[in-house]
Design a protein around this motif. Structure first.
Motif, PDB file in Angstrom:
ATOM      1  N   ILE A 152     -32.411 -32.436 -93.442  1.00  0.00           N
ATOM      2  CA  ILE A 152     -33.046 -31.142 -93.652  1.00  0.00           C
ATOM      3  C   ILE A 152     -34.403 -31.045 -92.964  1.00  0.00           C
ATOM      4  O   ILE A 152     -34.721 -30.051 -92.318  1.00  0.00           O
ATOM      5  N   ALA A 153     -35.183 -32.119 -93.062  1.00  0.00           N
ATOM      6  CA  ALA A 153     -36.520 -32.089 -92.464  1.00  0.00           C
ATOM      7  C   ALA A 153     -36.443 -31.945 -90.950  1.00  0.00           C
ATOM      8  O   ALA A 153     -37.166 -31.153 -90.344  1.00  0.00           O
ATOM      9  N   GLN A 154     -35.532 -32.687 -90.332  1.00  0.00           N
ATOM     10  CA  GLN A 154     -35.399 -32.609 -88.876  1.00  0.00           C
ATOM     11  C   GLN A 154     -34.904 -31.223 -88.461  1.00  0.00           C
ATOM     12  O   GLN A 154     -35.347 -30.659 -87.471  1.00  0.00           O
ATOM     13  N   PHE A 155     -33.995 -30.685 -89.266  1.00  0.00           N
ATOM     14  CA  PHE A 155     -33.499 -29.342 -88.995  1.00  0.00           C
ATOM     15  C   PHE A 155     -34.652 -28.334 -89.030  1.00  0.00           C
ATOM     16  O   PHE A 155     -34.776 -27.476 -88.164  1.00  0.00           O
ATOM     17  N   GLY A 156     -35.517 -28.493 -90.025  1.00  0.00           N
ATOM     18  CA  GLY A 156     -36.676 -27.603 -90.155  1.00  0.00           C
ATOM     19  C   GLY A 156     -37.582 -27.677 -88.938  1.00  0.00           C
ATOM     20  O   GLY A 156     -38.047 -26.663 -88.422  1.00  0.00           O
ATOM     21  N   VAL A 157     -37.811 -28.885 -88.474  1.00  0.00           N
ATOM     22  CA  VAL A 157     -38.695 -29.059 -87.315  1.00  0.00           C
ATOM     23  C   VAL A 157     -38.030 -28.501 -86.062  1.00  0.00           C
ATOM     24  O   VAL A 157     -38.678 -27.876 -85.221  1.00  0.00           O
ATOM     25  N   MET A 158     -36.707 -28.682 -85.933  1.00  0.00           N
ATOM     26  CA  MET A 158     -35.981 -28.115 -84.796  1.00  0.00           C
ATOM     27  C   MET A 158     -36.150 -26.605 -84.765  1.00  0.00           C
ATOM     28  O   MET A 158     -36.402 -25.998 -83.732  1.00  0.00           O
TER      29      MET A 158
END
Lengths: 487, 224
Positions: A443-449
């Protein structure tokens, strides 16, 4: 004035006709642009986009005039203004440096320098990469994920904490639905805390320690240079190796670091590859530990993930139009890592990681509890089951993919649990490990993407990654079955 | 070097005094928030950095990637920002509080910056900070052994009107390469303070703090 500038470089007067143009534009500017007028004038003459816009909004006539002057200058100097300016500054710099820097007699190469050169040698360099990976496997995969995790899991949790928590919760809370929030199979303490403390923390700690030693030594930029040619094939410059290597630490952090790449194309490709083929440290450690008893599985897992990674990169580079990037980097000196630096760095990373991870693990436990309570969880895992069945995986595996989206390591830890319980055959284990490695970023990486590349790119990448992950899992399952049938 | 500066001052009579902020610099606005402390973007920022009180002087560490800005930040603030031996680790602005000779200053760690004509996103972040916030003092950190490649940015910072202290970092590496830099001569030539440091061990940091307390020197406010 022109003559004086030659002997006093720090006065920053350019040679004619450049100086004349700089002065004229600087005089015409009415200030309020944040930098000294000469500085703004130089930026205008060099055609800097942001400056042209800012000045153009208030003094369009100055922008027009500077454009005329720049054209005249280019014709007269026979080169772009930016080059002429840079060349002049470089001349000043050379003159100052020549006056203050002295070179003593050359001396023998140190061991560090020789190691540093070997690291960039095409063959010796690759051998060193293999050596580093082997050391990583020994330290993180076998020692941390094996010995340390076993001890924490069995001694601390299974034999000591979990039974006590279960008993205490059963005693204190009369309602079974609330008991399950804290204890038993999916509880905050028995699942969230256990995953975070007993499985993820030792692995991530060991990885960060290993990584800190590597990065403090100056090995990573050399690795980037070594892999530059391979990267060019993937539409990336060697520069992109650093976010990739960093991605093995944490994909979220690495996605932020793709900002250092020069072209948008490079940034999108790197973001995509990070989401697809780079496992994060905890995931990598857990997977290594899982497959440690299954050497062929480990090789197969590595091979398949690498193959998918390279193919995807190669295709992405073909599909996305744009110039291939140039790579130049300043290679820092190779040096012995300093114990204190390494420890401080590792501690700071672990502190950050733990502070970020623990709340998410606990939150995930609560969400899973809620999901189970409302039946939503069953609905989602039910939807995943046919997909998993196509890959030859049991229904229980649906849970780990849901976990995996919360955090990759959480999913990997779930996989560890499942394998521990003897629910997966060796072939299933490999298929699950490969799919989970390629599967969605957390989820965190998705948010940053989303934040860095925008919703369109983030959603496209996510869709492609999902397809590739399940597609690969499916193909691998069938390939293994076929090979098994033949032999 | 004093004399030369003074004579130029006299020549340029009617210009603002060296320490007064010139007209074009007065728009400097304090952007307190916005900078990523770490957790919001999922990257390790500075751990344990205290924020300086409003009105404190702002001291920005500027320089090419991988010259030791973050290591110096840690020495100046006593906090911990991620430091690594490869370029591009700092992609966000990190702020902390430092004390030099009893004065509290705000220390700003910036992403790698090669020139005022930015190529990458990290460079744009730094340029925006310089333009919009106008730090009161710039510590231009350079790798001593690569002085000739890094001085062009010093010139640009001076050209832009910032008070600059040149920090020659990685002096140990420079010596190991058989190079020696005459710090006093360099300071005299450039007309700004020059401090030699080894950020990895903290050597030279005390002297740097002294120079920060004395404010550095801007060449161009008198010369523009």
């Amino acid at each position: 004035m022109g003559a004086r500038s030659l002997s006093l470089p720090f006065e920053l007067r350019y040679t004619q006709p450049l100086e004349e143009a700089v002065e004229e534009v600087a005089q015409a500017l009415d200030g309020g642009y944040g930098l000294a007028p000469r500085s703004i004038a130089l930026l205008l003459l060099q055609g800097d986009e942001a400056t042209v816009q800012r000045v153009g909004a208030r003094q369009p006539e100055v922008v027009r005039r500077s454009r005329e002057l720049a054209q005249a200058l280019e014709a007269e100097l026979g080169q772009p203004v930016a080059l002429a300016v840079a060349a002049e500054r470089y001349r000043w710099s050379q003159r100052v440096a020549a006056a203050v820097v002295q070179e003593r007699a050359a001396r023998d190469d140190t061991l560090g320098e020789r190691l540093g050169r070997w690291a960039m040698h095409p063959w010796v360099g690759l051998l060193m990469v293999a050596g580093v990976l082997y050391a990583l496997y020994q330290f993180v995969g076998l020692f941390a994920a094996g010995t340390v995790v076993d001890w924490l899991e069995e001694t601390l949790f299974e034999n000591w904490l979990t039974p006590r928590v279960n008993a205490a919760v059963a005693e204190l809370i009369p309602w079974p639905w609330l008991q399950e929030l804290f204890a038993f199979d999916y509880g905050l303490i028995t699942l969230g805390l256990r995953y975070a403390v007993a499985i993820v923390l030792p692995i991530v700690g060991a990885f960060f320690l290993f990584f800190s030693i590597l990065e403090d030594s100056g090995y990573l930029p050399r690795l980037a240079l070594l892999l530059d040619r391979l990267c060019k094939r993937l539409g990336l410059s060697g520069r992109a190796v650093i976010p990739m290597v960093l991605g093995v630490g944490c994909g979220t952090m690495a996605t932020v670091v793709t900002r250092t790449l020069e072209t948008r194309r490079e940034r999108v490709i790197a973001t995509f590859l990070l989401a697809l083929g780079i496992p994060c440290s905890a995931q990598l450690g857990v997977t290594m530990a899982l497959l440690a008893q299954l050497p062929w599985g480990l090789v197969l897992w590595g091979g398949v993930v690498a193959l998918v990674f390279l193919t995807a990169g190669f295709l992405a580079a073909r599909l996305m139009p744009g110039e291939p990037p140039l790579f130049f980097s300043h290679i820092p000196p190779m040096r012995w890592p300093r114990g204190k630096n390494v420890l401080v760095k590792t501690a700071a990373r672990m502190q950050w990681y733990f502070l970020e991870v623990l709340p998410i693990f606990l939150l995930a436990s609560v969400l899973i509890w809620l999901g189970r309570l409302t039946g939503l969880f069953e609905l989602l895992t039910g939807a995943l089951e046919p997909v998993l069945a196509a890959m030859g995986l049991p229904a229980e595996a649906a849970v780990i993919f849901l976990y995996g989206f919360f955090r990759r390591d959480y999913g990997a830890a779930g996989l560890y649990d499942l394998a521990d319980a003897g629910l997966l055959a060796p072939a299933q284990l490999v298929v699950a490990a490969v799919t989970l490695t390629l599967f969605l970023p957390c989820i965190a990486q998705f948010g940053v993407m989303w934040k860095e590349r925008g919703p369109r790119v983030a959603l496209t990448i996510t869709g492609v990654v999902l397809l590739v992950a399940f597609g690969t899992g499916w193909s691998l399952h069938h390939a293994i079955t076929w090979v098994g049938g033949v032999f | 070097m004093r004399n030369r500066n003074d004579s130029r001052l006299r020549e340029e009579a009617g210009r603002p005094r060296p320490w007064a902020r010139p007209r074009w610099a007065r728009r400097g606005r304090r952007a307190g928030g916005g900078a990523c402390g770490g957790t919001s973007c999922g990257c390790p920022g500075a751990v344990g950095a205290r924020q300086a009180p409003a009105g404190a002087r702002r001291v920005a560490l500027v320089g090419s990637p991988n010259v030791g800005k973050s290591a110096l930040f840690n020495h100046l603030t006593g906090a911990y920002a991620t430091v690594s031996n490869y370029p591009g680790t700092t992609v966000e602005v990190t702020r902390g509080e430092g004390v030099v000779e009893g004065e509290t200053v705000e220390v700003i760690d910036t992403p790698g910056f090669y020139s005022f004509l930015p190529v990458t996103e990290e460079e744009r972040v730094t340029r925006r900070l310089l333009v919009e916030e106008r730090p009161d003092l710039i510590l231009h950190v350079v790798e001593a052994a690569a002085l000739d490649r890094m001085l062009p940015l010093t010139f640009q910072l001076l050209e832009a009107g910032f008070p600059v202290i040149l920090v020659l970092n990685m002096m140990d590496e420079c010596e190991r390469l058989g190079l020696s830099v005459d710090v006093d001569a360099l300071s005299a030539r450039l007309g700004i303070p020059v401090v030699a440091t080894v950020a990895a061990t903290g050597q030279g940091v005390d002297q740097l703090k002294q120079e920060v307390a004395h404010g550095g020197r801007s060449l161009l406010e008198s010369a523009i």
